[in-house]
Each structure stands twice: as structure tokens, then as C-alpha cells.
Scaffold this motif. Structure first.
Motif, mmCIF file in Angstrom:
data_model
loop_
_atom_site.group_PDB
_atom_site.id
_atom_site.type_symbol
_atom_site.label_atom_id
_atom_site.label_comp_id
_atom_site.label_asym_id
_atom_site.label_seq_id
_atom_site.Cartn_x
_atom_site.Cartn_y
_atom_site.Cartn_z
ATOM 1 N N ARG A 127 26.848 -26.409 -66.749
ATOM 2 C CA ARG A 127 25.654 -26.286 -65.908
ATOM 3 C C ARG A 127 25.024 -24.899 -66.036
ATOM 4 N N ALA A 128 25.845 -23.904 -66.325
ATOM 5 C CA ALA A 128 25.298 -22.559 -66.509
ATOM 6 C C ALA A 128 24.350 -22.520 -67.714
ATOM 7 N N ARG A 129 24.607 -23.380 -68.689
ATOM 8 C CA ARG A 129 23.776 -23.406 -69.894
ATOM 9 C C ARG A 129 22.719 -24.504 -69.838
ATOM 10 N N LEU A 130 23.069 -25.614 -69.205
ATOM 11 C CA LEU A 130 22.127 -26.730 -69.086
ATOM 12 C C LEU A 130 22.034 -27.137 -67.617
ATOM 13 N N PRO A 131 21.291 -26.387 -66.816
ATOM 14 C CA PRO A 131 21.316 -26.604 -65.360
ATOM 15 C C PRO A 131 20.792 -27.970 -64.915
ATOM 16 N N ARG A 132 19.992 -28.649 -65.733
ATOM 17 C CA ARG A 132 19.423 -29.937 -65.321
ATOM 18 C C ARG A 132 20.185 -31.124 -65.906
ATOM 19 N N LEU A 133 21.321 -30.862 -66.564
ATOM 20 C CA LEU A 133 22.063 -31.939 -67.212
ATOM 21 C C LEU A 133 22.743 -32.829 -66.164
ATOM 22 N N PRO A 134 22.470 -34.145 -66.159
ATOM 23 C CA PRO A 134 23.187 -35.051 -65.240
ATOM 24 C C PRO A 134 24.665 -35.138 -65.629
ATOM 25 N N ILE A 135 25.526 -35.140 -64.618
ATOM 26 C CA ILE A 135 26.972 -35.177 -64.864
ATOM 27 C C ILE A 135 27.575 -36.309 -64.046
ATOM 28 N N LEU A 136 28.381 -37.115 -64.719
ATOM 29 C CA LEU A 136 29.134 -38.186 -64.063
ATOM 30 C C LEU A 136 30.619 -37.894 -64.233
ATOM 31 N N PHE A 137 31.325 -37.796 -63.138
ATOM 32 C CA PHE A 137 32.776 -37.604 -63.191
ATOM 33 C C PHE A 137 33.462 -38.965 -63.164
ATOM 34 N N VAL A 138 34.520 -39.083 -63.964
ATOM 35 C CA VAL A 138 35.387 -40.253 -63.905
ATOM 36 C C VAL A 138 36.794 -39.757 -63.664
ATOM 37 N N SER A 139 37.482 -40.372 -62.698
ATOM 38 C CA SER A 139 38.830 -39.892 -62.401
ATOM 39 C C SER A 139 39.598 -40.911 -61.583
ATOM 40 N N GLY A 140 40.885 -40.932 -61.835
ATOM 41 C CA GLY A 140 41.770 -41.732 -61.000
ATOM 42 C C GLY A 140 42.442 -40.886 -59.941
ATOM 43 N N TYR A 141 42.177 -39.578 -59.960
ATOM 44 C CA TYR A 141 42.785 -38.661 -58.985
ATOM 45 C C TYR A 141 41.760 -37.590 -58.681
ATOM 46 N N ALA A 142 40.845 -37.903 -57.762
ATOM 47 C CA ALA A 142 39.675 -37.051 -57.550
ATOM 48 C C ALA A 142 39.898 -36.082 -56.404
ATOM 49 N N ASP A 143 40.029 -34.802 -56.725
ATOM 50 C CA ASP A 143 40.145 -33.762 -55.704
ATOM 51 C C ASP A 143 38.746 -33.461 -55.184
ATOM 52 N N THR A 144 38.418 -34.038 -54.063
ATOM 53 C CA THR A 144 37.060 -33.950 -53.534
ATOM 54 C C THR A 144 36.624 -32.520 -53.286
ATOM 55 N N VAL A 145 37.507 -31.684 -52.751
ATOM 56 C CA VAL A 145 37.147 -30.301 -52.437
ATOM 57 C C VAL A 145 36.770 -29.547 -53.703
ATOM 58 N N ALA A 146 37.580 -29.695 -54.764
ATOM 59 C CA ALA A 146 37.282 -29.002 -56.019
ATOM 60 C C ALA A 146 35.979 -29.498 -56.623
ATOM 61 N N LEU A 147 35.747 -30.818 -56.564
ATOM 62 C CA LEU A 147 34.506 -31.367 -57.092
ATOM 63 C C LEU A 147 33.286 -30.804 -56.365
ATOM 64 N N GLU A 148 33.326 -30.827 -55.044
ATOM 65 C CA GLU A 148 32.178 -30.378 -54.267
ATOM 66 C C GLU A 148 31.935 -28.895 -54.434
#
Length: 541
Positions: A489-510
Motif C-alpha cells: 500500500r505504501a507503493r500502490l495506495p489505491r490497490l484493492p486487497i482481498l485477504f484469504v485466511s483460515g486463521y484471521a487475526d482481526t486486530v492485526a488485520l485492522e
């Protein structure tokens, strides 16, 4: 006591002696009333209640000793000074004192001796009065202090009970957190396997023309989905899975799933719903809450055995004015599931929320039902409490925070995704099978794809390719998905990102990208395509 406040009854049949004693006492400031017979003395004592009776022994109708005994029996607070000009021996004085007299003087009496004796008796009387009043006051103070101690003891007992509840809740939370870390890691690895399995089976089903192969693929797919539900239960109490909380009308949800509940419970169980009219919207994940209620109802059915019974599901608005376990003061919605089954013993209740703990026979239960309910409630900021009596039944109380927003329709549908086009998708996943599945499927549906196994490789590729969307696994060795997303994101700030995970640490993601779009593993390839299309269409508007 001051002399002018003191009433003395002087009793003597000798007029000269009576006059002399009365004159001396009045001269000293005492108020004096006279009597010349025993009966008159008793009548005036009853009427006037004098402080002191100066009583001669020799009287015309009865002896002074007899009068003294009656006075002490009827009015023990009245003092008696026995006097005599006839009975002057030591034995006479002893007899007078034994008869109840407080002092004994022989006549003629010196004025100073009479004064000293009277004052001494009045001091004793005053002291006894003060002591009596002190005792009365002391008894009152003891009663007041006893009441205060009882109130304090009740408050202390309540505080001890609250502390024990808080300590039990803390121990439970710590235990669940420790087990959650373990099971969360297991679920992550298992979900990677299931993603590859479900994805490839789904593709086989789409291509198969042979009915036998289609049936085999369908059976395999259903078995894999059961595994998916198992990992979902594991993640529910691990409390790392991101939940989509929103304002939910609990009454509407319960009415919507009533038919499903009746079908699941069977004909031997009578389902009753008592839904309060004033229940505000609750903050919850609709799908998770529905699953929790279904789990509780099935547990109740199993607790009643083959004979069946009645299950009552009720709702109520609840306001807490003090902290209760995990819950802070505030407004809550309570959902109760009650049965008249076998109940739980204290030993079973102590482990009721433990993952994999079950009293059912082998093959009849995973031991994850109540654990999942606990995790769902805690993730939404609520709590679960169980009241149970062996042989009488169980009530499970699920308390959820109230929402300040209006409730969403329970059956709200998601917008349809448009068809894919030839955009470029950068895929990062350390699991080779999952990475290959996503790459092959997205290529088949028309995307240009680049699939790599680490964030470092992806960052190096940014100089060569310009992706339209990034699909990143969250839990990876080295840099995790959140850290990679931050760097990209630092290089491409408008790039859409989709996370996929079976073990999603919500705090780290947010903390990395705010409310990041997340696709939970295992997922179907079509769900992946729809999520990517939605991100791309959102960015185009």
C-alpha cells in the motif's frame, strides 16, 4: 443528683424524731414527705416513688423491716435508710440490712452523719441510674451495631460472590484463550487443506458428465463441508475469527428459524417461544447467532432423551447497573434456552464450555457446541451463563449487547457480482495447493494471474507488473499478510486487497488496512471470483 430534685419519705411514729429528721433533711435542701405508719409509708411510696425512704423500725402497725421488704420487692429502685432508737445492737443492724435496707443508723442521729449517709446513698443511686441508662443505651448501640454488621456482612458476601464469579470468568477466559491459540493454529492448517479439497472437488463437479463420478464428487464435497463446519466451530471459541456484527432483531430471527428448529428437534419435543415485545436490536453475527441457538436447542433435546419434553426459547431486554462477570453495566438483549431435561452436575457444569468436553456417547457429539456458543457470544461483546439442576433441567442465558443502529432485515441479500474481465491479479499464499487452485481457477475465468509464495517475492514483482487487485493469505512465514499489505500500500495506495485466511487475526488485520475485505477458508472458487469482482467494481466507481 441535686438535693432540691430529690424526694425523701421520712417514716416514724415518734413525732419528735420525725420532726427532727424532717427538719434536718429540709434544711439540707431535700424535699421531704412524712408518714407515721407502715401502711401509709407503702401507699406514699407507691404514689410518689421517692428516691429514699428514711424508715424507723418501730411502727404501730408493722415493723420497719417488714415495710422495707415490701418496698424492695415492689420498687427495688427506691433506697431505704433504716433508723432506730431501740434496736441499736450489732445484731439489730445486721437484721435490718438483711431485711433489704441500704444503710442503718441508730438514733439519736447527728445531723452531719445523717447528711453524709443520705448523700452517700444518693451517689450510689445516681451511679446505679447512670449504669442502668448506660446498659439501656448499650443494648440499643449493640442492636444498631448488629444491624450495621449484618448489612456489612451481606455486602461483603455479595462482593465475595461477585469476585468469585469474576475469578471464574477470568479462569474460563484464560483457559479458552490458551485452547483457542492451539485450535486456531490447527484450524488454519486444516482450512488450507479443505480449501484445496473443496475447490478441486467443486471444479470436478462442474466438469463431470458421468453420473457415478458426479455422485462420488458430491459425497466427497459434503464430507469436506462437514470438515469446514468443524473448523468453523474451532475458530468460534478461539476468538480469532473475524465476525460480522450488526444490529439484529432477535425476535425476527427466532421466528424465521422456528420451522428449522422444529424439524431438528423432532416430534417428541414441544418447542415454545416467549418473545418479549420490547426487545431492542442486538449486536451479533446473524449466521453465528442462528447456529448458536440451533446448537443450544439440540443440546436441550439430547438432555431430555427419548422421552422428549419441552424447550422454551425466550427473549428479554436487560439492564445491568453493575458489572457482572465479563459484562459491564449497560443495556443487553437476553436469549434463554430452557429445557426440562436431566440437568448437569456441578462437575459437568465446571467443564461445560471446555472444547471437546461431552457427556454424549462416542460418535454422538464433538464437544464443541457450547464452546462455540461461548465464543460467539464473547466475540460479540456478550456472555453466556448456565443455570442447571440435576433432574430438573437447564437454562442457558445468552446475553448480547444492544445496538444503537436499527436492525437489518434478517434475509438481506448480497448484490450479484458482474462477470470477470482481463484484470491482473497478484496472488500471495505460502500453501502450494491453495495457491495453485486460486491461480488455475482465476486464469480459467479470464484473469491474468501471478502467484507467489511470499511477500518478499511479491514486492520485487511490483516493478514488473501492475496488479489490479491483490489476493493475500494472512498467516504466512516471514512477513504476514498484514505486513505485506502495508508495504504494498505504501507503493500502490489505491490497490484493492482481498485477504484469504483460515486463521484471521482481526486486530492485526485492522491495524494494517482497517476493515479489510476477508474471505474465510475454506471457500469455493466461485466465492473467490465474486469477492474479487466486487472489489474491482467498487474501485471502478
Amino acid at each position: 443528683m441535686h438535693p432540691t430534685e430529690t424526694l425523701i419519705l421520712s417514716v416514724d411514729d415518734d413525732e419528735a424524731q420525725l420532726y427532727t429528721k424532717t427538719r434536718i433533711l429540709r434544711h439540707l435542701g431535700f424535699k421531704v414527705v412524712e408518714a407515721s405508719t407502715g401502711r401509709d409509708a407503702l401507699a406514699k411510696t407507691e404514689e410518689l416513688k421517692p428516691a429514699l425512704v428514711v424508715l424507723d423500725i418501730k411502727l404501730p402497725d408493722m415493723t420497719g423491716i417488714e415495710v422495707c421488704r415490701v418496698i424492695k420487692m415492689r420498687w427495688p429502685q427506691v433506697f431505704v435508710l433504716q433508723t432506730s432508737a431501740t434496736y441499736t445492737s450489732g445484731a439489730d443492724r445486721i437484721a435490718g440490712l438483711e431485711g433489704g435496707a441500704d444503710a442503718y443508723l441508730t438514733q439519736p442521729i447527728e445531723p452531719d452523719e445523717l447528711l453524709a449517709t443520705v448523700r452517700a446513698l444518693m451517689r450510689v443511686r445516681d451511679a446505679e441510674g447512670r449504669l442502668r441508662r448506660l446498659n439501656e443505651t448499650l443494648e440499643q448501640r449493640v442492636e444498631e451495631r448488629t444491624r450495621e454488621l449484618a448489612i456489612t456482612n451481606a455486602k461483603l458476601k455479595e462482593e465475595i460472590d461477585q469476585r468469585q464469579k469474576a475469578e471464574a470468568a477470568l479462569v474460563q477466559a484464560q483457559k479458552m484463550e490458551a485452547i483457542g491459540h492451539l485450535t486456531g493454529g490447527m484450524a488454519h492448517d486444516f482450512n488450507n487443506l479443505l480449501t484445496a479439497v473443496l475447490g478441486n472437488i467443486d471444479r470436478i463437479r462442474a466438469r463431470a458428465n458421468d453420473p457415478k463420478i458426479m455422485r462420488m464428487a458430491e459425497n466427497a464435497y459434503m464430507a469436506a463441508e462437514r470438515g469446514s463446519r468443524l473448523t468453523s466451530q474451532l475458530l468460534a471459541f478461539s476468538r480469532t475469527q473475524q465476525v460480522n456484527t450488526e444490529a439484529v432483531d432477535v425476535n425476527v430471527l427466532l421466528l424465521r428459524i422456528k420451522d428449522l428448529l422444529n424439524q431438528s428437534l423432532g416430534p417428541t419435543v414441544q418447542l415454545q417461544m416467549n418473545l418479549a415485545a420490547d426487545v431492542p436490536p442486538a449486536l451479533a453475527d446473524i449466521n453465528q447467532l442462528e447456529l448458536a441457538i440451533l446448537n443450544l436447542a439440540i443440546n436441550s433435546r439430547d438432555a431430555m432423551g427419548e422421552r422428549g419434553g419441552q424447550i422454551t426459547i425466550s427473549t428479554a431486554a436487560l439492564v445491568l447497573d453493575h458489572a457482572d462477570g465479563h459484562l459491564q453495566p449497560g443495556s443487553y438483549v437476553e436469549v434463554c434456552v430452557a429445557d426440562n431435561g436431566c440437568g448437569m452436575s456441578p462437575e459437568v457444569l465446571a467443564h461445560a464450555f471446555d472444547p471437546f468436553f461431552t457427556t454424549k456417547p462416542p460418535g454422538k457429539g464433538t464437544g464443541l457446541g457450547l464452546s462455540q456458543v461461548y465464543g460467539i457470544a464473547r466475540q460479540a461483546g456478550g456472555s453466556v451463563h448456565i443455570d442447571t439442576t440435576v433432574g430438573k433441567g437447564t437454562v442457558v442465558h445468552v446475553r448480547l449487547r444492544c445496538s444503537n443502529q436499527p436492525s437489518m432485515p434478517v434475509n438481506a441479500s448480497k448484490p450479484e457480482a458482474s462477470e470477470p474481465s482481463s484484470e491482473t491479479v497478484l496472488i500471495i499464499d505460502d500453501d502450494a495447493d491453495v495457491r495453485a487452485l486460486m491461480n488455475d481457477f482465476l486464469t480459467e475465468v479470464g484473469y491474468r494471474t501471478h502467484a507467489v509464495d511470499s511477500g518478499e517475492v511479491a514486492l520485487r514483482m511490483l516493478d514488473e507488473i501492475k496488479p489490479d487487485v491483490l489476493v493475500a493469505d494472512f498467516a504466512m512465514p516471514g512477513r504476514n499478510g498484514a505486513e505485506v499489505a502495508r508495504a504494498i500500500r505504501a507503493r500502490l495506495p489505491r490497490l484493492p486487497i482481498l485477504f484469504v485466511s483460515g486463521y484471521a487475526d482481526t486486530v492485526a488485520l485492522e491495524s494494517a488496512v482497517g476493515k479489510a475485505p476477508l474471505l474465510r477458508k475454506p471457500f469455493r472458487p466461485s466465492e473467490l471470483a465474486a469477492a474479487i469482482r466486487s472489489l474491482l467494481d467498487r474501485g471502478a466507481r
